[in-house]
Design a protein around this motif. Structure first.
Motif, mmCIF file in Angstrom:
data_model
loop_
_atom_site.group_PDB
_atom_site.id
_atom_site.type_symbol
_atom_site.label_atom_id
_atom_site.label_comp_id
_atom_site.label_asym_id
_atom_site.label_seq_id
_atom_site.Cartn_x
_atom_site.Cartn_y
_atom_site.Cartn_z
ATOM 1 N N UNK A 96 0.680 -1.156 -0.012
ATOM 2 C CA UNK A 96 0.117 0.073 0.054
ATOM 3 C C UNK A 96 0.962 1.136 -0.023
ATOM 4 N N UNK A 97 1.926 1.337 0.490
ATOM 5 C CA UNK A 97 2.900 2.430 0.767
ATOM 6 C C UNK A 97 3.640 2.741 -0.486
ATOM 7 N N UNK A 98 3.857 1.608 -1.440
ATOM 8 C CA UNK A 98 4.676 1.688 -2.553
ATOM 9 C C UNK A 98 4.147 2.302 -3.724
ATOM 10 N N UNK A 99 4.565 3.418 -4.244
ATOM 11 C CA UNK A 99 3.970 3.920 -5.471
ATOM 12 C C UNK A 99 5.064 3.798 -6.602
ATOM 13 N N UNK A 100 6.193 4.046 -6.326
ATOM 14 C CA UNK A 100 7.295 3.880 -7.293
ATOM 15 C C UNK A 100 8.434 2.932 -6.879
ATOM 16 N N UNK A 101 8.608 1.990 -7.475
ATOM 17 C CA UNK A 101 9.605 0.967 -7.152
ATOM 18 C C UNK A 101 10.437 0.442 -8.391
ATOM 19 N N UNK A 102 11.462 -0.154 -7.960
ATOM 20 C CA UNK A 102 12.516 -0.482 -9.178
ATOM 21 C C UNK A 102 11.582 -1.913 -9.369
ATOM 22 N N UNK A 103 11.965 -2.260 -10.786
ATOM 23 C CA UNK A 103 11.499 -3.613 -11.115
ATOM 24 C C UNK A 103 11.731 -4.849 -10.341
ATOM 25 N N UNK A 104 13.000 -4.464 -9.842
ATOM 26 C CA UNK A 104 13.743 -5.861 -8.986
ATOM 27 C C UNK A 104 12.925 -5.904 -7.565
ATOM 28 N N UNK A 105 12.557 -4.653 -7.227
ATOM 29 C CA UNK A 105 11.904 -4.724 -5.739
ATOM 30 C C UNK A 105 10.578 -5.560 -6.129
ATOM 31 N N UNK A 106 9.821 -4.898 -7.157
ATOM 32 C CA UNK A 106 8.449 -5.276 -7.287
ATOM 33 C C UNK A 106 8.270 -6.892 -7.572
ATOM 34 N N UNK A 107 9.492 -7.163 -8.178
ATOM 35 C CA UNK A 107 9.555 -8.962 -8.482
ATOM 36 C C UNK A 107 9.854 -9.710 -7.146
ATOM 37 N N UNK A 108 10.535 -8.960 -6.289
ATOM 38 C CA UNK A 108 10.933 -9.725 -4.987
ATOM 39 C C UNK A 108 9.690 -9.607 -4.218
ATOM 40 N N UNK A 109 8.756 -8.485 -4.201
ATOM 41 C CA UNK A 109 7.735 -8.410 -3.378
ATOM 42 C C UNK A 109 6.713 -9.552 -4.009
#
Length: 266
Positions: A96-109
C-alpha cells in the motif's frame, strides 16, 4: 519446493543468502527466517518420529502417533500460522505504501506474496491431514458439504461437488470421510490445481467416490508416485472390499475413482 515438503528449498536460501543482499523489509525478512527455522525443525522432528523404536505394540504406536499428530497440528496452528499471517499483513502494508519502485523490488515483493500464499495453502492441507475434522453426528453428505464449503472460503481453488444422501454403516461413513480428507489434503499439497471436483454417488449396491483435479498430475507407473499418499487409502478401501482406480497425466491432472460395495443389512 516448499509446498512439497522441501523446507530447505532455494526460495528461502536464495532470498536470504550473502549473494542476494537486497532485502524487502526488515520485519518481513525476520518473519520468513523464523518461519524457515520452524519448518526445518518440524521436518526434523517428523523424521525422528518416523524412526522411533518399532518394538512397541501396534496400539501403543497408534496412541503415540495420534498424540504427535495433534501436538504438531497445534504447533503449526499456534506458531507458524501466526507468523504467516503477520508476514501477510506486513506485506500488505508495504504494498500500500509503494508507489514507485524498481522492477527488482516489485519482483521480490511478488515472490514473497506467492510464497506466503503457497505456505498458507500448505498449512491448511497439513492441518487437514494432521487434525482431521470429525463428522460429529452429521450425515456423510452434511459433513462433506460442510468441509467443501469451508475449503471454498479459504483456498483459491474452484470446487464443484455433487454429494448424494447415502445410507451406510457408521464405520463406512467414517472411513469415507477420512479418505476424502486425505485426498483433499493431497490435492492442496501437491496438485497445484485450479479446479477440483468431488462426487459421491450410489449405483445399485456400489458406492462411488470420485475426486478430479486439473493440477500437475504425476506418472502412476513410477514407484514414487506415492506423493499422493495413496497407499494408505488403498489399504483402507481394500479393507472394505473395494477398489481404487487412479488415472493421472503430468500437466493434465488426476482422477481418482473409489468403488466400495454396500453390504445390505449391516
Amino acid at each position: 519446493m516448499m509446498s512439497q515438503g522441501h523446507y530447505s528449498a532455494s526460495i528461502f536460501l536464495n532470498m536470504y543468502s550473502l549473494d542476494t543482499p537486497l532485502q524487502i523489509n526488515e520485519d518481513i525478512d525476520r518473519q520468513f527466517l523464523k518461519l524457515h527455522e520452524k519448518l526445518m525443525f518440524m521436518a526434523d522432528e517428523a523424521l525422528k518420529n518416523a524412526e522411533e523404536d518399532k518394538a512397541l505394540d501396534e496400539e501403543t504406536k497408534n496412541d503415540i502417533l495420534e498424540g504427535e499428530r495433534k501436538r504438531i497440528a497445534r504447533e503449526l496452528h499456534d506458531s507458524v500460522s501466526q507468523q504467516l499471517f503477520a508476514a501477510s499483513m506486513m506485506l500488505s502494508a508495504v504494498n500500500q505504501q509503494i508507489e514507485e519502485s524498481t522492477e527488482g523490488v516489485v519482483s521480490q515483493l511478488k515472490m514473497v506474496e506467492q510464497t506466503i500464499n503457497a505456505s498458507q495453502t500448505e498449512m491448511r492441507a497439513l492441518l487437514l491431514h494432521l487434525r482431521p475434522v470429525q463428522l460429529d453426528g452429521k450425515s456423510l453428505k452434511q459433513g462433506i458439504e460442510h468441509l467443501l464449503k469451508e475449503l471454498t472460503s479459504k483456498i483459491e481453488v474452484n470446487i464443484h461437488y455433487e454429494i448424494e444422501r447415502i445410507t451406510m454403516p457408521t464405520v463406512m461413513e467414517d472411513h469415507f470421510f477420512r479418505i476424502l480428507q486425505e485426498l483433499l489434503s493431497n490435492v492442496l499439497r501437491h496438485a497445484k490445481a485450479k479446479v477440483l471436483e468431488v462426487y459421491l454417488t450410489q449405483n445399485n449396491n456400489v458406492i462411488q467416490l470420485r475426486v478430479n483435479d486439473d493440477g500437475v498430475g504425476f506418472d502412476v507407473e513410477k514407484p514414487k508416485s506415492g506423493s499422493y499418499g495413496l497407499q494408505n487409502i488403498k489399504e483402507r478401501i481394500e479393507g472394505m472390499g473395494g477398489s481404487v482406480k487412479v488415472v493421472s497425466l503430468p500437466s493434465f491432472g488426476t482422477r481418482i475413482e473409489i468403488n466400495v460395495p454396500l453390504i445390505v443389512g449391516e
